[in-house]
Design a protein around this motif. Structure first.
Motif, PDB file in Angstrom:
ATOM      1  N   ILE A  25     -14.480 -22.596 -57.489  1.00 48.88           N
ATOM      2  CA  ILE A  25     -14.055 -21.315 -58.417  1.00 48.88           C
ATOM      3  C   ILE A  25     -13.871 -20.249 -57.545  1.00 48.88           C
ATOM      4  N   GLY A  26     -12.750 -19.403 -57.738  1.00 50.20           N
ATOM      5  CA  GLY A  26     -12.376 -18.095 -57.243  1.00 50.20           C
ATOM      6  C   GLY A  26     -11.849 -18.285 -55.681  1.00 50.20           C
ATOM      7  N   VAL A  27     -11.069 -19.163 -55.421  1.00 49.54           N
ATOM      8  CA  VAL A  27     -10.413 -19.446 -54.291  1.00 49.54           C
ATOM      9  C   VAL A  27      -9.029 -18.627 -54.224  1.00 49.54           C
ATOM     10  N   SER A  28      -8.721 -17.738 -53.266  1.00 50.53           N
ATOM     11  CA  SER A  28      -7.609 -17.059 -53.376  1.00 50.53           C
ATOM     12  C   SER A  28      -6.331 -17.867 -52.831  1.00 50.53           C
ATOM     13  N   LEU A  36       2.146 -11.745 -53.983  1.00 52.10           N
ATOM     14  CA  LEU A  36       1.840 -12.412 -54.994  1.00 52.10           C
ATOM     15  C   LEU A  36       0.852 -13.620 -54.828  1.00 52.10           C
ATOM     16  N   GLY A  37      -0.226 -13.706 -55.641  1.00 52.25           N
ATOM     17  CA  GLY A  37      -1.217 -14.452 -55.695  1.00 52.25           C
ATOM     18  C   GLY A  37      -2.185 -14.703 -56.790  1.00 52.25           C
ATOM     19  N   VAL A  38      -2.854 -15.757 -56.825  1.00 58.94           N
ATOM     20  CA  VAL A  38      -3.939 -16.041 -57.878  1.00 58.94           C
ATOM     21  C   VAL A  38      -5.072 -16.758 -57.481  1.00 58.94           C
ATOM     22  N   PRO A  51       8.800 -17.142 -56.067  1.00 60.98           N
ATOM     23  CA  PRO A  51      10.355 -16.619 -55.945  1.00 60.98           C
ATOM     24  C   PRO A  51      10.849 -17.516 -54.871  1.00 60.98           C
ATOM     25  N   SER A  52      12.272 -17.724 -54.912  1.00 61.87           N
ATOM     26  CA  SER A  52      12.919 -18.494 -53.948  1.00 61.87           C
ATOM     27  C   SER A  52      12.905 -17.680 -52.667  1.00 61.87           C
ATOM     28  N   GLY A  53      13.010 -18.629 -51.578  1.00 61.11           N
ATOM     29  CA  GLY A  53      12.768 -17.906 -50.301  1.00 61.11           C
ATOM     30  C   GLY A  53      11.497 -18.001 -49.531  1.00 61.11           C
ATOM     31  N   PHE A  54      10.434 -18.279 -50.397  1.00 59.39           N
ATOM     32  CA  PHE A  54       9.044 -18.701 -49.888  1.00 59.39           C
ATOM     33  C   PHE A  54       8.749 -19.797 -49.777  1.00 59.39           C
ATOM     34  N   THR A  55       8.020 -20.265 -48.734  1.00 58.90           N
ATOM     35  CA  THR A  55       8.022 -21.774 -48.472  1.00 58.90           C
ATOM     36  C   THR A  55       6.367 -22.223 -48.160  1.00 58.90           C
ATOM     37  N   HIS A  56       5.406 -21.291 -47.993  1.00 62.09           N
ATOM     38  CA  HIS A  56       4.189 -21.628 -47.950  1.00 62.09           C
ATOM     39  C   HIS A  56       3.073 -20.835 -48.789  1.00 62.09           C
ATOM     40  N   LEU A  57       2.068 -21.384 -48.952  1.00 61.35           N
ATOM     41  CA  LEU A  57       0.863 -20.769 -49.551  1.00 61.35           C
ATOM     42  C   LEU A  57      -0.343 -20.675 -48.503  1.00 61.35           C
ATOM     43  N   ILE A  58      -1.131 -19.639 -48.748  1.00 61.53           N
ATOM     44  CA  ILE A  58      -2.187 -19.511 -48.029  1.00 61.53           C
ATOM     45  C   ILE A  58      -3.533 -19.544 -48.733  1.00 61.53           C
ATOM     46  N   ILE A  59      -4.372 -20.768 -48.564  1.00 65.62           N
ATOM     47  CA  ILE A  59      -5.466 -20.917 -49.263  1.00 65.62           C
ATOM     48  C   ILE A  59      -6.673 -20.481 -48.705  1.00 65.62           C
ATOM     49  N   SER A  60      -7.627 -19.336 -49.248  1.00 64.02           N
ATOM     50  CA  SER A  60      -8.720 -19.013 -48.373  1.00 64.02           C
ATOM     51  C   SER A  60      -9.944 -18.771 -49.303  1.00 64.02           C
ATOM     52  N   TYR A  61     -11.045 -18.829 -48.763  1.00 62.52           N
ATOM     53  CA  TYR A  61     -12.215 -18.944 -49.522  1.00 62.52           C
ATOM     54  C   TYR A  61     -13.383 -18.787 -48.568  1.00 62.52           C
TER      55      TYR A  61
END
Length: 155
Positions: A25-28, A36-38, A51-61
């Motif tokens: 719960i609450g992972v960034s 942009l993030g949730v 949005p277009s042009g972005f290719t990666h997510l960063i997951i952190s906790y």
């Protein structure tokens, strides 16, 4: 009638778990290179639009190794525990210092002592566990504010 178009955007849904398979719960979750993030919900699930042009997510906790994953319609991530141990740090009113560099009185409250208490917020968990710390509920309402005074009112 309003019509919206989402050309080039990717709808992302996903989940984040730990190495034991427990939902976190609450992972960034942040789109790399943007603001942009949730965060994950109570079931470890998340959803966002990239949005277009972005290719990666960063997951952190906190306490886990951060991961970078490719953007896809469905993302399932397993975070591993961080192997590094942190040095003892003390947060003071105007910054943070190593415990070994601190001058003055220091009081430590262990996590086990806090977890045994049945309280509605973290400030109330300190009541009676640290000398010189006085925690007073400002109202009797559940979720009401509290005042925390350290070493009395005049100091």
């Amino acid at each position: 009638m309003s019509v919206g178009f989402t050309y080039g955007q990717t709808q992302i849904k996903g989940s984040v778990k730990d190495s034991k398979g427990e939902s976190l719960i609450g992972v960034s979750i942040q789109i790399k290179g943007s603001s942009l993030g949730v965060t994950t919900d109570s079931n470890g699930q998340f959803g966002l639009t990239a949005p277009s042009g972005f290719t990666h997510l960063i997951i952190s906790y906190v306490g886990m190794k951060s991961q970078e994953v490719s953007i896809a319609p469905v993302v399932k991530v397993v975070l591993l525990e961080e192997d590094q141990s942190l040095e003892e740090m003390v947060v003071i009113g105007y910054g943070a210092v190593k415990k070994s560099d601190l001058t003055g009185a220091v009081s430590t409250v262990k996590g086990e002592a806090i977890s045994r208490q049945l309280v509605s917020n973290s400030a109330q968990a300190l009541q009676g566990l640290a000398p010189g710390v006085n925690v007073v509920a400002n109202s009797g309402a559940p979720g009401g504010t509290v005042s925390v005074r350290i070493r009395g009112i005049a100091t």
